[in-house]
Design a protein around this motif. Structure first.
Motif, PDB file in Angstrom:
ATOM      1  N   PRO A 137       0.823  -1.214   0.000  1.00  0.00           N
ATOM      2  CA  PRO A 137       0.000   0.000   0.000  1.00  0.00           C
ATOM      3  C   PRO A 137       0.855   1.262   0.000  1.00  0.00           C
ATOM      4  CG  PRO A 137      -0.028  -1.046   2.166  1.00  0.00           C
ATOM      5  CD  PRO A 137       0.689  -1.993   1.242  1.00  0.00           C
ATOM      6  N   GLY A 138       0.560   2.180  -0.927  1.00  0.00           N
ATOM      7  CA  GLY A 138       1.247   3.463  -0.969  1.00  0.00           C
ATOM      8  C   GLY A 138       2.631   3.421  -1.578  1.00  0.00           C
ATOM      9  N   PHE A 139       2.993   2.336  -2.244  1.00  0.00           N
ATOM     10  CA  PHE A 139       4.361   2.212  -2.750  1.00  0.00           C
ATOM     11  C   PHE A 139       4.711   3.317  -3.747  1.00  0.00           C
ATOM     12  CE2 PHE A 139       7.370   0.432  -5.935  1.00  0.00           C
ATOM     13  CZ  PHE A 139       8.474   0.326  -5.104  1.00  0.00           C
ATOM     14  N   ASN A 140       3.763   3.752  -4.541  1.00  0.00           N
ATOM     15  CA  ASN A 140       4.044   4.775  -5.548  1.00  0.00           C
ATOM     16  C   ASN A 140       4.052   6.190  -4.980  1.00  0.00           C
ATOM     17  OD1 ASN A 140       4.305   2.956  -7.733  1.00  0.00           O
ATOM     18  ND2 ASN A 140       2.079   2.844  -7.941  1.00  0.00           N
ATOM     19  N   ASP A 141       3.703   6.345  -3.715  1.00  0.00           N
ATOM     20  CA  ASP A 141       3.563   7.683  -3.131  1.00  0.00           C
ATOM     21  C   ASP A 141       4.670   8.056  -2.149  1.00  0.00           C
ATOM     22  OD1 ASP A 141       1.100   7.932  -4.500  1.00  0.00           O
ATOM     23  OD2 ASP A 141       0.062   6.857  -2.887  1.00  0.00           O
ATOM     24  N   ASP A 142       5.454   7.093  -1.703  1.00  0.00           N
ATOM     25  CA  ASP A 142       6.467   7.372  -0.686  1.00  0.00           C
ATOM     26  C   ASP A 142       7.646   8.135  -1.290  1.00  0.00           C
ATOM     27  OD1 ASP A 142       7.764   7.233   1.805  1.00  0.00           O
ATOM     28  OD2 ASP A 142       8.822   5.409   1.236  1.00  0.00           O
ATOM     29  N   PRO A 143       8.091   9.239  -0.653  1.00  0.00           N
ATOM     30  CA  PRO A 143       9.314   9.933  -1.111  1.00  0.00           C
ATOM     31  C   PRO A 143      10.548   9.106  -0.749  1.00  0.00           C
ATOM     32  CG  PRO A 143       8.440  11.003   0.845  1.00  0.00           C
ATOM     33  CD  PRO A 143       7.440   9.941   0.468  1.00  0.00           C
ATOM     34  N   LEU A 144      10.942   8.234  -1.641  1.00  0.00           N
ATOM     35  CA  LEU A 144      11.968   7.238  -1.323  1.00  0.00           C
ATOM     36  C   LEU A 144      13.313   7.852  -0.982  1.00  0.00           C
ATOM     37  CD1 LEU A 144      11.212   4.504  -4.014  1.00  0.00           C
ATOM     38  CD2 LEU A 144      10.571   4.495  -1.601  1.00  0.00           C
ATOM     39  N   PHE A 145      13.591   9.066  -1.478  1.00  0.00           N
ATOM     40  CA  PHE A 145      14.904   9.655  -1.190  1.00  0.00           C
ATOM     41  C   PHE A 145      15.119   9.815   0.308  1.00  0.00           C
ATOM     42  CE2 PHE A 145      12.125  13.354  -1.435  1.00  0.00           C
ATOM     43  CZ  PHE A 145      12.572  14.170  -0.416  1.00  0.00           C
ATOM     44  N   GLU A 146      14.040   9.968   1.083  1.00  0.00           N
ATOM     45  CA  GLU A 146      14.197  10.070   2.531  1.00  0.00           C
ATOM     46  C   GLU A 146      14.744   8.763   3.106  1.00  0.00           C
ATOM     47  OE1 GLU A 146      10.431  11.148   4.136  1.00  0.00           O
ATOM     48  OE2 GLU A 146      10.443  13.177   3.303  1.00  0.00           O
ATOM     49  N   ALA A 147      14.282   7.626   2.555  1.00  0.00           N
ATOM     50  CA  ALA A 147      14.725   6.327   3.054  1.00  0.00           C
ATOM     51  C   ALA A 147      16.144   6.010   2.626  1.00  0.00           C
ATOM     52  CB  ALA A 147      13.772   5.235   2.573  1.00  0.00           C
ATOM     53  N   TRP A 148      16.618   6.635   1.542  1.00  0.00           N
ATOM     54  CA  TRP A 148      17.960   6.321   1.053  1.00  0.00           C
ATOM     55  C   TRP A 148      19.044   6.696   2.061  1.00  0.00           C
ATOM     56  CZ3 TRP A 148      15.640   3.805  -2.583  1.00  0.00           C
ATOM     57  CH2 TRP A 148      16.383   3.058  -3.498  1.00  0.00           C
ATOM     58  N   ASN A 149      18.804   7.724   2.908  1.00  0.00           N
ATOM     59  CA  ASN A 149      19.751   8.039   3.989  1.00  0.00           C
ATOM     60  C   ASN A 149      19.977   6.819   4.874  1.00  0.00           C
ATOM     61  OD1 ASN A 149      20.227  10.803   3.419  1.00  0.00           O
ATOM     62  ND2 ASN A 149      18.283  11.353   4.348  1.00  0.00           N
ATOM     63  N   ALA A 150      18.866   6.170   5.254  1.00  0.00           N
ATOM     64  CA  ALA A 150      18.960   5.000   6.129  1.00  0.00           C
ATOM     65  C   ALA A 150      19.585   3.814   5.407  1.00  0.00           C
ATOM     66  CB  ALA A 150      17.566   4.630   6.650  1.00  0.00           C
ATOM     67  N   TRP A 151      19.283   3.654   4.114  1.00  0.00           N
ATOM     68  CA  TRP A 151      19.828   2.531   3.353  1.00  0.00           C
ATOM     69  C   TRP A 151      21.346   2.672   3.200  1.00  0.00           C
ATOM     70  CZ3 TRP A 151      16.415   0.101  -0.972  1.00  0.00           C
ATOM     71  CH2 TRP A 151      16.898  -1.174  -1.272  1.00  0.00           C
ATOM     72  N   ILE A 152      21.810   3.880   2.927  1.00  0.00           N
ATOM     73  CA  ILE A 152      23.249   4.110   2.810  1.00  0.00           C
ATOM     74  C   ILE A 152      23.946   3.834   4.148  1.00  0.00           C
ATOM     75  CG2 ILE A 152      24.989   5.906   2.450  1.00  0.00           C
ATOM     76  CD1 ILE A 152      23.122   7.049   0.287  1.00  0.00           C
ATOM     77  N   LYS A 153      23.291   4.179   5.250  1.00  0.00           N
ATOM     78  CA  LYS A 153      23.850   3.837   6.562  1.00  0.00           C
ATOM     79  C   LYS A 153      23.983   2.329   6.718  1.00  0.00           C
ATOM     80  CE  LYS A 153      24.759   7.655   8.752  1.00  0.00           C
ATOM     81  NZ  LYS A 153      26.130   7.933   9.239  1.00  0.00           N
ATOM     82  N   SER A 154      22.953   1.574   6.293  1.00  0.00           N
ATOM     83  CA  SER A 154      23.037   0.117   6.379  1.00  0.00           C
ATOM     84  C   SER A 154      24.198  -0.426   5.560  1.00  0.00           C
ATOM     85  CB  SER A 154      21.721  -0.527   5.897  1.00  0.00           C
ATOM     86  OG  SER A 154      20.768  -0.591   6.938  1.00  0.00           O
ATOM     87  N   CYS A 155      24.510   0.250   4.465  1.00  0.00           N
ATOM     88  CA  CYS A 155      25.615  -0.197   3.616  1.00  0.00           C
ATOM     89  C   CYS A 155      26.982   0.033   4.255  1.00  0.00           C
ATOM     90  CB  CYS A 155      25.533   0.488   2.251  1.00  0.00           C
ATOM     91  SG  CYS A 155      24.299  -0.269   1.148  1.00  0.00           S
TER      92      CYS A 155
END
Length: 414
Positions: free
Chosen positions: A102-120
Motif C-alpha cells: 500500500p502506498g508504494f508509488n507515493d512514498d518519497p523514497l529519497f528520505e529512506a535512502w539516507n537510512a539505506w546508505i547507513k546500512s551499507c
C-alpha cells in the motif's frame, strides 16, 4: 521501545502534542544508475538465490540499550518452501506482487535512502552486492529508485508461523536534557559510567542498593559523567538507552554530547507505571498521569524509582555537526535515521533488510520504506516493529502514544 507504562516494556514519554519527525532533504533529477548486462544480472541473481537461505541471526536485546560495537550478525539458515515461500525461526515470508504494497508509488523514497546508505556501512552478505548501486541511486529520482527496486528486489509478506497476520507497531526516541558536569542545588541526579566492579558481581546492585548501600555507593564514586536536574528524567534516559545532553562545562561553555548505552546492572526491568497501577495509586498509566502523581507525591519519588531495579550505565560520545542529523547506533551497528529506521525481531527479519511498513493509525497512518537496523527485548514476533521517531520533546510525544496495527513486507534480492 515505547508502549504503555503499564506494560512490561518501555513506557510512554511526554505525549502531549504529537508531531511526526522524519528527515527531509531535497532531491534533484539525475541520470539513472547504469544497468548491468543481462549476463551479469543472471550471474548475480544466481549467487543471491544460492545464499538466500543464509540470514542474519542475533540474540534479542532492548532497542533502547544499544550494545557497543555490535558485530554484523552471522548468516543463519532459512528454509525455502514450495512456491518461493521462505520460513525463518519466527516468521514465514510469502512472495507477492509489488501492487500489494500500500502506498508504494507515493512514498518519497529519497528520505529512506539516507537510512539505506547507513546500512551499507555494515551490510550483511545478502545486501552487500547491491550497495554500490544503492549509493549511486542516492542522487537518483524517486521514479528511478522505484524502478530499480522493482528490478532488483522481490517483496515478501511477513506472516506469523501461527496466529494473526497483523502485528503491532510502537515507537522509541532519543531524549534531550540539560545537564552539568558538576552537582549543584539544581543538578542532583547523576548518570554513571560502568563501575569497575560491574563484571565481578552478576547481577550487580539494584537501583535502591546503589542509593543506600555504602559499598555500592563507593563503587560508583567518581564514575559520574553528567548530572541532570530531575531523577525521573534520568530514569527516562536510562529506559531509552541513549540521549542528547546540553551540558554546561566547568568553564561555562555549553555543548551537546550524546550519552550512549554502555551496560546494565543485569537486574530485570520493571515498569513504574505497572507499579503505580498495581498499588491503585493511579488509573492513567500514561506519562501525563505519572507526572501528575509525582507532582502530588514528591516525597515518594525514590519509592517510584526503586520499583524499577534496573540501572543503565553510559559512555559519552561526541556529537559532530554532520552526525547530529542521525540517532544513536542500533543493533546493526549503524546510526539510526528518524522515521526510516525500525527495531525488529532478528529471528523474523535480518538486520539491514529494507522493509515496507504499513499501519492504518489511528494516531499516525504510515505507508513507507524503512530499514531494519535495531532490535529490542520486547520486540519479539514475526510482525513487530519499534519505530525510531528521532529526538527531543516532539519525538517523545510520538513515541509515547504510538501503538497501532502493523503489516510488514520485506524486500529481498531476486
Amino acid at each position: 521501545m515505547a508502549a504503555s507504562f503499564a506494560s512490561g516494556s518501555s513506557p510512554p514519554l511526554r505525549p502531549e502534542n504529537i508531531v511526526h519527525q522524519t528527515i527531509s532533504t531535497s532531491t534533484r533529477p539525475a541520470p539513472s544508475a547504469s544497468s548491468k548486462s543481462n549476463t551479469m544480472n543472471r550471474i548475480l541473481s544466481f549467487v543471491l538465490a544460492a545464499i538466500v537461505g543464509m540470514l542474519a541471526g542475533c540474540a534479542s536485546r532492548p532497542s533502547f540499550e544499544p550494545e557497543p560495537e555490535v558485530a554484523t550478525p552471522a548468516p543463519s539458515a532459512a528454509t525455502p518452501w514450495a512456491g518461493g515461500t521462505i520460513q525463518h525461526p519466527r516468521s514465514r515470508w510469502t512472495p507477492v506482487a509489488w501492487t500489494e504494497l500500500p502506498g508504494f508509488n507515493d512514498d518519497p523514497l529519497f528520505e529512506a535512502w539516507n537510512a539505506w546508505i547507513k546500512s551499507c556501512e555494515r551490510p550483511g552478505p545478502i545486501f552487500a552486492p547491491l550497495c554500490s548501486e544503492v549509493r549511486r541511486l542516492s542522487i537518483g529520482s524517486g521514479e528511478e529508485q522505484r524502478a530499480w527496486m522493482q528490478q532488483r528486489l522481490q517483496p515478501y509478506r511477513v506472516d506469523a508461523l501461527q496466529g494473526p497476520t497483523e502485528g503491532l507497531l510502537t515507537s522509541y526516541y532519543e531524549p534531550v536534557f540539560e545537564g552539568s558536569r558538576l552537582p549543584s542545588a539544581t543538578f542532583v541526579a547523576p548518570l554513571y559510567r560502568p563501575p569497575a566492579t560491574l563484571g565481578q558481581r552478576k547481577p550487580w546492585y539494584t537501583r535502591q542498593e546503589m542509593d543506600t548501600l555504602p559499598e555500592a555507593r563507593a563503587a560508583l564514586a567518581g564514575r559520574e559523567i553528567i548530572w541532570l536536574a530531575d531523577p525521573v528524567d534520568a530514569l527516562v534516559l536510562q529506559i531509552q538507552g541513549s540521549g542528547r545532553i546540553r551540558v554546561t562545562e566547568p568553564d561555562g561553555r555549553q555543548r551537546v554530547v550524546r550519552l550512549a548505552f554502555a551496560g546494565t546492572n543485569d537486574q530485570p526491568y520493571k515498569s513504574v507505571g505497572r507499579w503505580l497501577l498495581d498499588q491503585g495509586l493511579i488509573r492513567d498509566a500514561s506519562w501525563p498521569g505519572i507526572k501528575a502523581w509525582i507532582a502530588q507525591n514528591p516525597q515518594r519519588v525514590n519509592e517510584l524509582l526503586w520499583a524499577n531495579p534496573r540501572m543503565v550505565f553510559f559512555r559519552e560520545e561526541a556529537l559532530p555537526e554532520l552526525d547530529a542529523m542521525f540517532g544513536p547506533r542500533g543493533a546493526q551497528g549503524v546510526a539510526l535515521t528518524p522515521g526510516r529506521s525500525i527495531a525488529v525481531d532478528p529471528g523474523s527479519i535480518p538486520y539491514g533488510t529494507p522493509v515496507w511498513l504499513a499501519s492504518p493509525g489511528p494516531l499516525v497512518p504510515l505507508q513507507k520504506l524503512v530499514m531494519a537496523q535495531d532490535t529490542g527485548s520486547a520486540i519479539t514476533g514475526a510482525v513487530r516493529a519499534d519505530y525510531f521517531a528521532g529526538w527531543g520533546v516532539e519525538a517523545g510525544e510520538l513515541a509515547g502514544r504510538l501503538k497501532q496495527p502493523l503489516k510488514l513486507w520485506v524486500l529481498w534480492p531476486k
